[in-house]
Design an enzyme around this catalytic site. Structure first.
Site, PDB file in Angstrom:
ATOM      1  N   PRO A 320       0.820  -1.210   0.000  1.00  0.00           N
ATOM      2  CG  PRO A 320       0.113  -0.904   2.204  1.00  0.00           C
ATOM      3  CD  PRO A 320       0.809  -1.890   1.300  1.00  0.00           C
ATOM      4  N   GLY A 321       0.470   2.233  -0.782  1.00  0.00           N
ATOM      5  CA  GLY A 321       1.153   3.521  -0.782  1.00  0.00           C
ATOM      6  C   GLY A 321       0.143   4.634  -0.606  1.00  0.00           C
ATOM      7  NE  ARG A 322      -4.061   5.792  -5.306  1.00  0.00           N
ATOM      8  CZ  ARG A 322      -3.815   6.501  -6.406  1.00  0.00           C
ATOM      9  NH1 ARG A 322      -4.149   7.779  -6.432  1.00  0.00           N
ATOM     10  NH2 ARG A 322      -3.273   5.944  -7.456  1.00  0.00           N
ATOM     11  CE1 TYR A 367      -2.166   9.193 -13.518  1.00  0.00           C
ATOM     12  CE2 TYR A 367      -4.012   9.725 -12.094  1.00  0.00           C
ATOM     13  CZ  TYR A 367      -2.690   9.387 -12.258  1.00  0.00           C
ATOM     14  OH  TYR A 367      -1.876   9.254 -11.160  1.00  0.00           O
ATOM     15  CB  CYS A 394       1.260  28.986 -19.992  1.00  0.00           C
ATOM     16  SG  CYS A 394       0.773  29.884 -21.475  1.00  0.00           S
ATOM     17  CE1 TYR A 424       2.272   6.998  -6.998  1.00  0.00           C
ATOM     18  CE2 TYR A 424       0.196   6.787  -5.820  1.00  0.00           C
ATOM     19  CZ  TYR A 424       1.371   6.236  -6.280  1.00  0.00           C
ATOM     20  OH  TYR A 424       1.663   4.925  -6.008  1.00  0.00           O
TER      21      TYR A 424
END
Length: 466
Positions: A320-322, A367, A394, A424
């Site tokens: 697990p990370g997020r 995404y 921009c 992220y």
């Protein structure tokens, strides 16, 4: 599905068919459970605080934009995975966010650490992490990175190509050591997530296909290489996954592969890493499963497949990370301009420009990730208006939060907080338009400290050799 729209989430009273089909909130000041770290609350005067520190005080001292971590929340999530998955190796996926302090926190809470580049490995080692607790990923590790992993003595190297197997075997043999290896396999799972973060279908860069026989061939090459100690196989189906059906397929196919390996080679590989990818709530349309429930389901899946194949239960790992870093942080911005825009066919969308953007969180542009937001420095009695929170870059696609209802009196100088910013965002940050990257601060027990300082223009110019 029916949702009530309140500050800090995208909601609708009917099925959401696209951005903009939103219902005005009854209370634009309310915070939604599940989106914010446990230390975030709104004070009686309407201002947000994180672990006892008002956001206006943070903004005054460290400036905006800034990533703000709730240390106790991150630790609690790490500890929750260690407890729910007792008996497993739980690797924190450092790619979601990594600093020396965060590496120490997760290891102190009982986790291992997953890195995927030489830079991440260097941070882990500089933090004093035991190399045996580190797993090294990556589909294109350089010779220097493989050499560094061997010199450090990392616990697992996850190989991802035949070329890498040959390189690693040669390097390890030259050093007179055996590299502890997992073979990353592609289980052929079409995970229900965005194409760019789905990693177990056939047409992508990661892993050896089980279907084509490449996985078996990679295992055989590792077993025949004198410099490689093959421990098992690794599978990862993608990121921001809510359904367990994909994991069920991955478990069946990977344990099936272990059974086929045993039958073909006589070797029962002792380890299986099922990767990570557990989703979090960015809006109330997201419904992540509790960690304990995930553990129960995955354990049951493994037990069932081992009974079916007659294999002993392997040593298991997840990554697990997020799910650990994501909800533990918010992003703090200051509003610069407010611009109402009349939409074709009627209606108005208010563009709220903040002092950051795609350079500090590219996920929305990359995404179409969805986020939530709330005004953080005060409460408001103004009627909510449909807003798009945008950055200063921009690019028309420089969007922070695509659709959110914010108070109609939002104005320059207001602070906006975006939850779910711990994963992220800083790790994918850039210097687009020569904007220095924001600082990362951690708050605990009413005090804050800097994990990563704010970049400066001098930092940017120091790289320019002209």
């Amino acid at each position: 599905m029916s949702h009530t729209h309140v500050a800090g989430a995208i909601h609708a009273d009917v099925s959401v068919s696209g951005p903009g089909w939103l219902r005005r909130p009854t209370d634009v000041n309310a915070l939604v459970d599940g989106l914010w770290s446990s230390g975030v609350r709104r004070r009686p005067d309407g201002e947000l605080e994180v672990a006892g520190v008002p956001v206006t005080a943070l903004a005054a001292e460290v400036g905006t934009p800034a990533y703000v971590f709730d240390e106790a929340d991150l630790r609690e999530r790490a500890r929750g995975f260690a407890e729910a998955f007792a008996g497993w190796r739980v690797y924190y996926a450092g790619k979601s966010f990594l600093s020396k302090d965060v590496a120490r926190w997760v290891v102190e809470e009982g986790l291992y650490l997953d890195v995927c580049t030489g830079g991440e490995l260097a941070v882990a080692l500089a933090a004093g992490i035991d190399p045996a607790r580190i797993g090294f990923h990556g589909n294109n590790k350089s010779l220097a990175e493989l050499q560094a992993a061997l010199e450090a003595g990392v616990g697992r190297i996850i190989v991802d190509s035949f070329i890498e197997i040959a390189r690693l075997a040669e390097l390890a043999a030259a050093r007179g050591v055996q590299a502890p290896v997992l073979v990353r396999v592609t289980a052929g799972v079409e995970a229900h997530t965005h194409e760019y973060i789905a990693t177990a279908h056939e047409d992508q860069k990661f892993g050896f296909s089980i279907v084509t026989g490449d996985a078996m061939r990679a295992v055989e090459e590792c077993l025949g290489a004198p410099g490689i100690d093959l421990r098992g196989i690794h599978s990862h189906i993608g990121s921001q996954i809510f359904e367990t059906a994909g994991f069920e397929v991955a478990v069946r196919r990977t344990i099936g592969l272990l059974a086929a390996i045993a039958e073909r080679t006589g070797q029962i590989l002792p380890e299986l890493d099922l990767g990570g990818g557990f989703g979090i709530a960015y809006t109330t349309l997201d419904d992540p499963r509790p960690t304990v429930e995930l553990a129960e389901h995955l354990n049951a899946m493994v037990e069932a497949e081992c009974r079916s194949t007659g294999l002993p239960r392997p040593e298991l790992s997840i990554e697990p990370g997020r799910a650990i870093s994501g909800p533990a942080a918010l992003m703090l911005y200051e509003v610069g301009t407010v611009k109402p825009v009349v939409l074709a066919g009627g209606g108005v969308r208010t563009y709220v420009s903040v002092d950051g953007g795609m350079s500090d969180n590219i996920r929305t542009a990359l995404y179409a990730a969805e986020y939530s937001a709330t005004v953080a420095n005060r409460a408001s009695d103004a009627a909510p208006v449909l807003c798009r929170v945008v950055g200063k870059h921009c690019e028309s696609g420089d969007i922070v939060v695509r659709d959110e209802f914010l108070p109609g009196d939002i104005a320059p100088g207001d602070l906006i907080a975006v939850p779910g910013a711990g994963a992220y965002a800083r790790s994918m940050a850039s210097n687009y338009n020569h904007v220095p990257r924001p600082p990362v601060v951690a708050v605990a027990d009413g005090r804050w400290r800097t994990l990563l300082r704010r970049e400066t223009v001098d930092d940017l110019l120091a790289l320019d050799m002209g």
